[in-house]
Design a protein around this motif. Structure first.
Motif, PDB file in Angstrom:
ATOM      1  N   GLU A 144       0.681  -1.390   0.140  1.00 34.24           N
ATOM      2  CA  GLU A 144      -0.017   0.040  -0.080  1.00 34.24           C
ATOM      3  C   GLU A 144       0.341   0.928  -0.383  1.00 34.24           C
ATOM      4  N   PRO A 145       0.012   2.800  -0.714  1.00 38.47           N
ATOM      5  CA  PRO A 145      -1.174   2.514  -0.957  1.00 38.47           C
ATOM      6  C   PRO A 145      -0.644   1.718  -2.131  1.00 38.47           C
ATOM      7  N   TYR A 146      -2.468   1.835  -2.580  1.00 42.30           N
ATOM      8  CA  TYR A 146      -1.860   0.734  -4.518  1.00 42.30           C
ATOM      9  C   TYR A 146      -3.036   2.263  -5.419  1.00 42.30           C
ATOM     10  N   LEU A 147      -2.253   1.572  -7.215  1.00 44.18           N
ATOM     11  CA  LEU A 147      -3.465   2.873  -7.577  1.00 44.18           C
ATOM     12  C   LEU A 147      -3.903   1.942  -8.557  1.00 44.18           C
ATOM     13  N   THR A 209      -4.592  15.366 -10.631  1.00 48.94           N
ATOM     14  CA  THR A 209      -4.952  15.829  -9.670  1.00 48.94           C
ATOM     15  C   THR A 209      -4.000  14.384  -7.932  1.00 48.94           C
ATOM     16  N   VAL A 210      -3.878  13.084  -9.276  1.00 49.77           N
ATOM     17  CA  VAL A 210      -4.059  11.595  -8.083  1.00 49.77           C
ATOM     18  C   VAL A 210      -2.014  11.701  -8.330  1.00 49.77           C
ATOM     19  N   PRO A 211      -1.334  11.611  -6.921  1.00 44.80           N
ATOM     20  CA  PRO A 211      -0.153  11.353  -6.944  1.00 44.80           C
ATOM     21  C   PRO A 211       0.714  10.079  -6.900  1.00 44.80           C
ATOM     22  N   LEU A 212       0.703   9.920  -8.710  1.00 40.72           N
ATOM     23  CA  LEU A 212       0.825   8.369  -8.987  1.00 40.72           C
ATOM     24  C   LEU A 212       2.061   8.244  -8.084  1.00 40.72           C
ATOM     25  N   ARG A 213       2.671   8.963  -8.391  1.00 39.31           N
ATOM     26  CA  ARG A 213       4.562   8.679  -7.601  1.00 39.31           C
ATOM     27  C   ARG A 213       4.360   7.913  -6.699  1.00 39.31           C
ATOM     28  N   ALA A 215       2.154   5.307  -5.457  1.00 34.85           N
ATOM     29  CA  ALA A 215       1.435   3.944  -5.536  1.00 34.85           C
ATOM     30  C   ALA A 215       3.029   3.319  -5.798  1.00 34.85           C
ATOM     31  N   ARG A 216       2.015   2.338  -4.444  1.00 36.99           N
ATOM     32  CA  ARG A 216       3.515   0.909  -4.352  1.00 36.99           C
ATOM     33  C   ARG A 216       2.590  -0.435  -5.396  1.00 36.99           C
ATOM     34  N   ALA A 217       1.950  -0.138  -5.606  1.00 37.83           N
ATOM     35  CA  ALA A 217       1.673  -1.231  -6.621  1.00 37.83           C
ATOM     36  C   ALA A 217       0.564  -0.547  -7.365  1.00 37.83           C
ATOM     37  N   LEU A 218      -0.103  -1.241  -8.503  1.00 31.93           N
ATOM     38  CA  LEU A 218      -0.675  -1.085 -10.072  1.00 31.93           C
ATOM     39  C   LEU A 218      -2.074  -2.425 -10.216  1.00 31.93           C
ATOM     40  N   ILE A 219      -3.246  -1.752  -9.810  1.00 30.10           N
ATOM     41  CA  ILE A 219      -4.225  -2.890  -9.696  1.00 30.10           C
ATOM     42  C   ILE A 219      -5.134  -1.957 -11.306  1.00 30.10           C
ATOM     43  N   ALA A 220      -5.077  -3.070 -12.644  1.00 32.12           N
ATOM     44  CA  ALA A 220      -5.293  -2.269 -13.905  1.00 32.12           C
ATOM     45  C   ALA A 220      -7.432  -3.443 -13.658  1.00 32.12           C
ATOM     46  N   ALA A 284      -5.297   1.418 -28.613  1.00 29.06           N
ATOM     47  CA  ALA A 284      -5.452   2.344 -27.684  1.00 29.06           C
ATOM     48  C   ALA A 284      -5.738   2.520 -26.463  1.00 29.06           C
ATOM     49  N   GLY A 285      -6.411   1.596 -25.818  1.00 27.34           N
ATOM     50  CA  GLY A 285      -6.988   1.371 -24.126  1.00 27.34           C
ATOM     51  C   GLY A 285      -5.318   0.891 -24.050  1.00 27.34           C
ATOM     52  N   ALA A 286      -4.134  -0.218 -24.489  1.00 22.13           N
ATOM     53  CA  ALA A 286      -2.480  -0.724 -24.334  1.00 22.13           C
ATOM     54  C   ALA A 286      -2.016   0.523 -23.961  1.00 22.13           C
ATOM     55  N   LEU A 287      -2.191   1.485 -25.347  1.00 21.73           N
ATOM     56  CA  LEU A 287      -1.198   2.996 -24.792  1.00 21.73           C
ATOM     57  C   LEU A 287      -1.131   3.331 -23.753  1.00 21.73           C
ATOM     58  N   ILE A 288      -2.932   3.259 -22.984  1.00 22.99           N
ATOM     59  CA  ILE A 288      -3.039   4.762 -21.982  1.00 22.99           C
ATOM     60  C   ILE A 288      -2.790   3.729 -21.054  1.00 22.99           C
ATOM     61  N   LEU A 289      -2.753   2.247 -20.777  1.00 18.70           N
ATOM     62  CA  LEU A 289      -1.986   1.477 -19.701  1.00 18.70           C
ATOM     63  C   LEU A 289      -0.682   1.437 -19.681  1.00 18.70           C
ATOM     64  N   GLN A 290       0.606   1.600 -21.221  1.00 10.21           N
ATOM     65  CA  GLN A 290       1.358   1.557 -20.814  1.00 10.21           C
ATOM     66  C   GLN A 290       2.046   2.898 -20.456  1.00 10.21           C
ATOM     67  N   HIS A 291       1.603   4.345 -20.804  1.00 11.57           N
ATOM     68  CA  HIS A 291       2.037   5.803 -20.742  1.00 11.57           C
ATOM     69  C   HIS A 291       1.529   6.021 -19.047  1.00 11.57           C
ATOM     70  N   LEU A 292       0.513   4.850 -18.554  1.00 14.88           N
ATOM     71  CA  LEU A 292      -0.010   5.242 -16.909  1.00 14.88           C
ATOM     72  C   LEU A 292       1.782   4.402 -16.289  1.00 14.88           C
ATOM     73  N   THR A 293       1.266   3.447 -16.838  1.00 18.16           N
ATOM     74  CA  THR A 293       2.305   2.178 -15.846  1.00 18.16           C
ATOM     75  C   THR A 293       3.908   3.343 -16.080  1.00 18.16           C
ATOM     76  N   ASP A 294       4.341   3.875 -17.056  1.00 15.86           N
ATOM     77  CA  ASP A 294       5.356   4.405 -17.332  1.00 15.86           C
ATOM     78  C   ASP A 294       5.697   5.567 -15.980  1.00 15.86           C
ATOM     79  N   ARG A 295       4.872   6.179 -15.797  1.00 11.81           N
ATOM     80  CA  ARG A 295       4.904   7.173 -14.696  1.00 11.81           C
ATOM     81  C   ARG A 295       4.629   6.764 -12.678  1.00 11.81           C
ATOM     82  N   LEU A 296       4.829   5.719 -13.015  1.00 14.93           N
ATOM     83  CA  LEU A 296       4.582   5.063 -11.581  1.00 14.93           C
ATOM     84  C   LEU A 296       6.243   4.299 -11.604  1.00 14.93           C
ATOM     85  N   GLN A 297       6.419   4.104 -10.025  1.00 17.76           N
ATOM     86  CA  GLN A 297       7.827   3.104  -9.208  1.00 17.76           C
ATOM     87  C   GLN A 297       7.133   2.088  -9.214  1.00 17.76           C
ATOM     88  N   VAL A 298       6.645   1.671  -9.902  1.00 21.79           N
ATOM     89  CA  VAL A 298       6.236  -0.388  -9.738  1.00 21.79           C
ATOM     90  C   VAL A 298       6.929  -0.313 -11.601  1.00 21.79           C
TER      91      VAL A 298
END
Length: 317
Positions: A144-147, A209-213, A215-220, A284-298
Protein backbone atom coordinates in the motif's frame (compact mmCIF):
# COMPACT_ATOMS: atom_id res chain seq x y z
CA UNK A 1 -42.82 -5.92 -19.09
CA UNK A 2 -43.02 -6.86 -15.46
CA UNK A 3 -40.62 -5.29 -13.00
CA UNK A 4 -37.50 -7.52 -12.68
CA UNK A 5 -36.88 -6.28 -9.16
CA UNK A 6 -39.76 -8.23 -7.66
CA UNK A 7 -40.59 -11.61 -9.26
CA UNK A 8 -39.87 -14.51 -6.94
CA UNK A 9 -37.58 -12.28 -4.91
CA UNK A 10 -39.28 -12.79 -1.61
CA UNK A 11 -37.61 -11.45 1.51
CA UNK A 12 -34.04 -12.54 2.25
CA UNK A 13 -33.53 -14.25 5.58
CA UNK A 14 -32.33 -11.98 8.34
CA UNK A 15 -28.54 -12.05 8.32
CA UNK A 16 -28.50 -14.17 5.16
CA UNK A 17 -27.16 -13.32 1.73
CA UNK A 18 -28.98 -10.87 -0.52
CA UNK A 19 -29.22 -11.72 -4.20
CA UNK A 20 -28.56 -8.62 -6.28
CA UNK A 21 -28.20 -7.64 -9.92
CA UNK A 22 -25.71 -4.98 -10.97
CA UNK A 23 -25.54 -3.54 -14.48
CA UNK A 24 -22.71 -1.31 -15.67
CA UNK A 25 -23.10 0.46 -19.00
CA UNK A 26 -19.93 2.03 -20.31
CA UNK A 27 -18.74 3.53 -23.57
CA UNK A 28 -17.87 0.19 -25.15
CA UNK A 29 -19.71 -2.55 -23.26
CA UNK A 30 -22.67 -3.30 -21.03
CA UNK A 31 -22.23 -5.90 -18.29
CA UNK A 32 -24.42 -7.79 -15.84
CA UNK A 33 -23.44 -9.36 -12.53
CA UNK A 34 -25.86 -11.39 -10.43
CA UNK A 35 -24.39 -12.21 -7.04
CA UNK A 36 -25.21 -13.13 -3.47
CA UNK A 37 -23.87 -10.50 -1.08
CA UNK A 38 -23.27 -11.10 2.63
CA UNK A 39 -20.90 -9.52 5.17
CA UNK A 40 -19.25 -7.28 2.60
CA UNK A 41 -18.34 -10.17 0.27
CA UNK A 42 -20.01 -11.47 -2.84
CA UNK A 43 -20.51 -14.87 -4.41
CA UNK A 44 -20.92 -14.72 -8.16
CA UNK A 45 -24.01 -16.35 -9.64
CA UNK A 46 -23.93 -15.08 -13.24
CA UNK A 47 -21.73 -12.62 -15.14
CA UNK A 48 -22.28 -11.48 -18.72
CA UNK A 49 -20.91 -8.89 -21.11
CA UNK A 50 -22.01 -7.54 -24.48
CA UNK A 51 -20.08 -5.09 -26.65
CA UNK A 52 -22.54 -2.33 -27.61
CA UNK A 53 -20.24 0.63 -28.45
CA UNK A 54 -22.65 3.11 -26.87
CA UNK A 55 -20.02 5.82 -27.29
CA UNK A 56 -19.97 5.46 -31.07
CA UNK A 57 -19.44 8.95 -32.49
CA UNK A 58 -20.12 10.72 -29.18
CA UNK A 59 -16.75 12.47 -29.14
CA UNK A 60 -17.60 14.11 -32.47
CA UNK A 61 -21.39 14.60 -32.25
CA UNK A 62 -22.19 14.93 -28.55
CA UNK A 63 -25.13 12.52 -28.94
CA UNK A 64 -25.83 8.80 -28.89
CA UNK A 65 -26.20 7.34 -32.38
CA UNK A 66 -29.59 5.65 -33.02
CA UNK A 67 -27.88 2.35 -33.88
CA UNK A 68 -25.84 2.50 -30.65
CA UNK A 69 -29.01 2.99 -28.59
CA UNK A 70 -30.63 0.08 -30.42
CA UNK A 71 -27.70 -2.18 -29.48
CA UNK A 72 -27.87 -1.12 -25.82
CA UNK A 73 -31.62 -1.61 -25.64
CA UNK A 74 -31.37 -5.08 -27.20
CA UNK A 75 -28.69 -6.12 -24.70
CA UNK A 76 -30.76 -4.69 -21.82
CA UNK A 77 -33.75 -6.76 -22.91
CA UNK A 78 -31.54 -9.86 -22.81
CA UNK A 79 -30.31 -8.94 -19.33
CA UNK A 80 -33.87 -8.28 -18.13
CA UNK A 81 -34.83 -11.81 -19.20
CA UNK A 82 -31.93 -13.26 -17.20
CA UNK A 83 -32.80 -11.14 -14.16
CA UNK A 84 -36.45 -12.24 -14.27
CA UNK A 85 -35.30 -15.86 -14.09
CA UNK A 86 -33.45 -15.26 -10.81
CA UNK A 87 -34.66 -14.46 -7.31
CA UNK A 88 -33.38 -10.89 -7.32
CA UNK A 89 -33.96 -8.71 -4.25
CA UNK A 90 -32.19 -5.54 -5.42
CA UNK A 91 -31.01 -4.14 -8.74
CA UNK A 92 -28.87 -1.17 -9.71
CA UNK A 93 -27.99 0.11 -13.20
CA UNK A 94 -25.14 2.59 -13.49
CA UNK A 95 -23.93 4.44 -16.57
CA UNK A 96 -20.57 6.11 -16.81
CA UNK A 97 -18.70 8.61 -18.98
CA UNK A 98 -20.51 8.14 -22.29
CA UNK A 99 -23.86 9.13 -20.75
CA UNK A 100 -22.81 12.17 -18.74
CA UNK A 101 -22.94 14.96 -21.30
CA UNK A 102 -24.82 13.70 -24.36
CA UNK A 103 -27.73 15.75 -25.68
CA UNK A 104 -30.15 12.80 -25.96
CA UNK A 105 -29.47 11.07 -22.66
CA UNK A 106 -33.18 11.17 -21.68
CA UNK A 107 -33.91 8.83 -24.58
CA UNK A 108 -31.30 6.47 -23.16
CA UNK A 109 -32.59 6.72 -19.58
CA UNK A 110 -36.22 6.18 -20.56
CA UNK A 111 -35.41 3.29 -22.88
CA UNK A 112 -33.51 1.45 -20.16
CA UNK A 113 -36.21 2.07 -17.56
CA UNK A 114 -38.91 0.74 -19.90
CA UNK A 115 -36.97 -2.47 -20.45
CA UNK A 116 -35.47 -3.10 -17.01
CA UNK A 117 -37.89 -1.43 -14.62
CA UNK A 118 -35.25 0.75 -12.91
CA UNK A 119 -33.98 4.21 -13.79
CA UNK A 120 -30.27 4.21 -14.67
CA UNK A 121 -27.96 6.25 -12.46
CA UNK A 122 -25.48 8.40 -14.34
CA UNK A 123 -22.75 8.38 -11.75
CA UNK A 124 -20.03 10.97 -11.35
CA UNK A 125 -16.40 10.27 -12.11
CA UNK A 126 -15.68 10.30 -8.38
CA UNK A 127 -18.33 7.69 -7.62
CA UNK A 128 -17.20 5.58 -10.56
CA UNK A 129 -13.68 5.68 -9.16
CA UNK A 130 -14.77 4.68 -5.66
CA UNK A 131 -16.92 1.80 -6.89
CA UNK A 132 -14.07 0.53 -9.07
CA UNK A 133 -11.68 0.76 -6.13
CA UNK A 134 -13.99 -1.17 -3.83
CA UNK A 135 -14.60 -3.89 -6.40
CA UNK A 136 -10.93 -4.27 -7.33
CA UNK A 137 -9.40 -4.31 -3.87
CA UNK A 138 -11.75 -6.56 -1.90
CA UNK A 139 -9.68 -9.54 -0.75
CA UNK A 140 -6.44 -8.41 -2.39
CA UNK A 141 -3.02 -8.40 -0.68
CA UNK A 142 -0.56 -5.93 -2.23
CA UNK A 143 1.79 -3.21 -0.94
CA UNK A 144 0.00 0.00 0.00
CA UNK A 145 -0.97 2.45 -1.21
CA UNK A 146 -2.15 0.96 -4.46
CA UNK A 147 -3.40 2.67 -7.58
CA UNK A 148 -6.48 1.22 -9.24
CA UNK A 149 -7.04 2.16 -12.87
CA UNK A 150 -10.10 1.43 -14.98
CA UNK A 151 -9.41 2.21 -18.64
CA UNK A 152 -12.74 2.38 -20.43
CA UNK A 153 -13.93 3.41 -23.85
CA UNK A 154 -14.51 7.04 -22.95
CA UNK A 155 -12.73 7.68 -19.67
CA UNK A 156 -9.97 6.43 -17.41
CA UNK A 157 -10.38 6.30 -13.64
CA UNK A 158 -7.38 6.71 -11.36
CA UNK A 159 -7.85 5.88 -7.68
CA UNK A 160 -5.12 5.87 -5.04
CA UNK A 161 -5.90 4.30 -1.69
CA UNK A 162 -5.35 1.57 0.85
CA UNK A 163 -7.36 -0.68 3.15
CA UNK A 164 -8.79 2.36 4.94
CA UNK A 165 -10.25 3.74 1.73
CA UNK A 166 -9.65 6.17 -1.11
CA UNK A 167 -7.02 8.88 -0.72
CA UNK A 168 -7.34 10.54 -4.12
CA UNK A 169 -9.37 9.88 -7.26
CA UNK A 170 -9.94 11.40 -10.67
CA UNK A 171 -11.72 10.56 -13.90
CA UNK A 172 -9.97 11.65 -17.10
CA UNK A 173 -11.62 12.00 -20.53
CA UNK A 174 -9.25 9.39 -21.86
CA UNK A 175 -10.55 6.17 -23.38
CA UNK A 176 -9.86 3.57 -26.05
CA UNK A 177 -12.92 4.34 -28.17
CA UNK A 178 -12.53 8.10 -27.83
CA UNK A 179 -8.87 8.07 -28.91
CA UNK A 180 -9.37 5.53 -31.70
CA UNK A 181 -12.21 7.50 -33.26
CA UNK A 182 -10.27 10.74 -32.92
CA UNK A 183 -7.00 9.60 -34.50
CA UNK A 184 -7.00 6.20 -36.22
CA UNK A 185 -7.77 5.98 -39.95
CA UNK A 186 -5.18 3.47 -41.22
CA UNK A 187 -4.54 -0.26 -40.85
CA UNK A 188 -2.11 -0.87 -39.31
CA UNK A 189 -2.17 2.34 -37.34
CA UNK A 190 0.31 4.81 -38.77
CA UNK A 191 3.21 6.00 -36.59
CA UNK A 192 1.89 9.58 -36.80
CA UNK A 193 -1.49 8.43 -35.50
CA UNK A 194 0.13 6.55 -32.63
CA UNK A 195 2.14 9.67 -31.81
CA UNK A 196 -1.06 11.74 -31.74
CA UNK A 197 -2.70 9.25 -29.38
CA UNK A 198 0.37 9.27 -27.13
CA UNK A 199 0.38 13.08 -27.09
CA UNK A 200 -3.27 13.17 -25.95
CA UNK A 201 -2.58 10.55 -23.27
CA UNK A 202 0.39 12.41 -21.83
CA UNK A 203 -1.38 15.77 -21.95
CA UNK A 204 -4.24 14.45 -19.82
CA UNK A 205 -2.03 12.44 -17.47
CA UNK A 206 -0.05 15.64 -16.89
CA UNK A 207 -3.22 17.20 -15.46
CA UNK A 208 -4.04 14.51 -12.91
CA UNK A 209 -4.31 15.53 -9.29
CA UNK A 210 -3.73 11.92 -8.14
CA UNK A 211 -0.17 11.55 -6.78
CA UNK A 212 0.78 8.65 -9.03
CA UNK A 213 4.33 8.19 -7.77
CA UNK A 214 3.08 7.42 -4.26
CA UNK A 215 1.61 4.14 -5.50
CA UNK A 216 3.46 1.00 -4.49
CA UNK A 217 1.27 -1.32 -6.55
CA UNK A 218 -0.88 -0.99 -9.67
CA UNK A 219 -4.18 -2.82 -10.09
CA UNK A 220 -5.64 -2.59 -13.59
CA UNK A 221 -9.27 -3.57 -14.10
CA UNK A 222 -11.88 -3.84 -16.86
CA UNK A 223 -11.74 -4.91 -20.50
CA UNK A 224 -8.64 -3.11 -21.72
CA UNK A 225 -6.43 -4.49 -18.94
CA UNK A 226 -7.88 -7.99 -18.97
CA UNK A 227 -7.51 -8.22 -22.74
CA UNK A 228 -3.91 -7.00 -22.61
CA UNK A 229 -3.20 -9.62 -19.94
CA UNK A 230 -4.80 -12.42 -21.98
CA UNK A 231 -2.62 -11.50 -24.98
CA UNK A 232 0.52 -11.16 -22.85
CA UNK A 233 -0.13 -14.59 -21.33
CA UNK A 234 -0.68 -16.07 -24.82
CA UNK A 235 -3.91 -17.77 -23.74
CA UNK A 236 -5.48 -20.07 -26.35
CA UNK A 237 -8.83 -18.51 -25.50
CA UNK A 238 -10.04 -15.96 -22.98
CA UNK A 239 -9.94 -17.48 -19.48
CA UNK A 240 -11.19 -15.36 -16.57
CA UNK A 241 -9.57 -17.66 -14.03
CA UNK A 242 -6.13 -17.27 -15.64
CA UNK A 243 -6.49 -13.50 -16.04
CA UNK A 244 -7.79 -12.70 -12.55
CA UNK A 245 -4.90 -11.50 -10.37
CA UNK A 246 -2.39 -12.24 -13.13
CA UNK A 247 0.89 -10.33 -12.74
CA UNK A 248 2.57 -8.72 -15.74
CA UNK A 249 6.02 -7.22 -15.74
CA UNK A 250 6.49 -3.79 -17.29
CA UNK A 251 8.57 -5.51 -19.99
CA UNK A 252 5.65 -7.83 -20.83
CA UNK A 253 3.29 -4.87 -20.96
CA UNK A 254 5.57 -2.92 -23.29
CA UNK A 255 6.05 -5.90 -25.63
CA UNK A 256 2.31 -6.59 -25.77
CA UNK A 257 1.44 -2.92 -26.31
CA UNK A 258 3.93 -2.70 -29.17
CA UNK A 259 2.34 -5.67 -30.90
CA UNK A 260 -1.24 -4.46 -30.34
CA UNK A 261 -0.46 -1.00 -31.72
CA UNK A 262 1.51 -2.11 -34.79
CA UNK A 263 -0.37 -5.25 -35.86
CA UNK A 264 -3.09 -5.28 -38.49
CA UNK A 265 -6.79 -5.54 -37.72
CA UNK A 266 -6.77 -9.02 -39.27
CA UNK A 267 -3.87 -10.15 -37.07
CA UNK A 268 -5.64 -9.02 -33.91
CA UNK A 269 -8.90 -10.60 -35.06
CA UNK A 270 -7.07 -13.92 -35.33
CA UNK A 271 -6.18 -13.85 -31.61
CA UNK A 272 -8.96 -15.80 -29.84
CA UNK A 273 -8.48 -14.05 -26.49
CA UNK A 274 -9.36 -10.63 -27.98
CA UNK A 275 -13.12 -10.07 -28.05
CA UNK A 276 -14.23 -9.03 -31.56
CA UNK A 277 -15.71 -5.85 -30.14
CA UNK A 278 -12.30 -4.77 -28.81
CA UNK A 279 -10.16 -5.57 -31.83
CA UNK A 280 -10.21 -2.04 -33.27
CA UNK A 281 -9.76 -0.14 -29.98
CA UNK A 282 -7.44 -2.30 -27.89
CA UNK A 283 -4.29 -0.62 -29.21
CA UNK A 284 -5.29 2.79 -27.89
CA UNK A 285 -6.35 1.24 -24.58
CA UNK A 286 -3.02 -0.55 -24.22
CA UNK A 287 -1.18 2.70 -24.90
CA UNK A 288 -3.05 4.39 -22.06
CA UNK A 289 -2.06 1.57 -19.71
CA UNK A 290 1.56 1.70 -20.91
CA UNK A 291 1.92 5.47 -20.49
CA UNK A 292 0.30 5.34 -17.05
CA UNK A 293 2.58 2.52 -15.87
CA UNK A 294 5.63 4.44 -17.10
CA UNK A 295 4.80 7.17 -14.56
CA UNK A 296 4.74 4.83 -11.57
CA UNK A 297 7.54 3.41 -9.47
CA UNK A 298 6.47 -0.17 -10.07
CA UNK A 299 7.97 -3.06 -12.02
CA UNK A 300 4.78 -5.16 -12.24
CA UNK A 301 1.05 -4.66 -12.46
CA UNK A 302 -1.79 -6.86 -11.23
CA UNK A 303 -4.82 -7.41 -13.42
CA UNK A 304 -8.18 -7.95 -11.76
CA UNK A 305 -11.46 -9.28 -13.14
CA UNK A 306 -13.19 -7.52 -10.24
CA UNK A 307 -14.01 -3.89 -10.91
CA UNK A 308 -16.83 -1.33 -10.83
CA UNK A 309 -19.42 -4.03 -11.51
CA UNK A 310 -18.41 -5.84 -8.33
CA UNK A 311 -18.38 -2.51 -6.47
CA UNK A 312 -21.96 -1.82 -7.59
CA UNK A 313 -23.05 -5.29 -6.45
CA UNK A 314 -21.38 -4.80 -3.06
CA UNK A 315 -23.15 -1.46 -2.67
CA UNK A 316 -26.48 -3.33 -2.75
CA UNK A 317 -25.60 -5.73 0.08
Amino acid sequence: MSDPRTPDAGTPAVGGPVRVAAVDCGTNSIRLLIADVADGRLTEVDRRMTIVRLGQGVDATGAFAPEALARVFAATEDFASVIRSRAISRIRFVATSAARDVSNRDEFLTGIEQRLGVRPEIISGDEEAELSFRGATTGIDLPEPYLVTDIGGGSTELVLGDRTGVRAAQSLDLGSVRLTERHVTTDPTAPAELAAIAKDIDALLDTTTVPLREARALIAVAGTATTVAAVALDLPEYDRTAVHHATLTTAQLRETTTWLTTSTHAARTAVPSIHPGRVDVIGAGALILQHLTDRLQVTTLTVSEHDILDGVALSLG
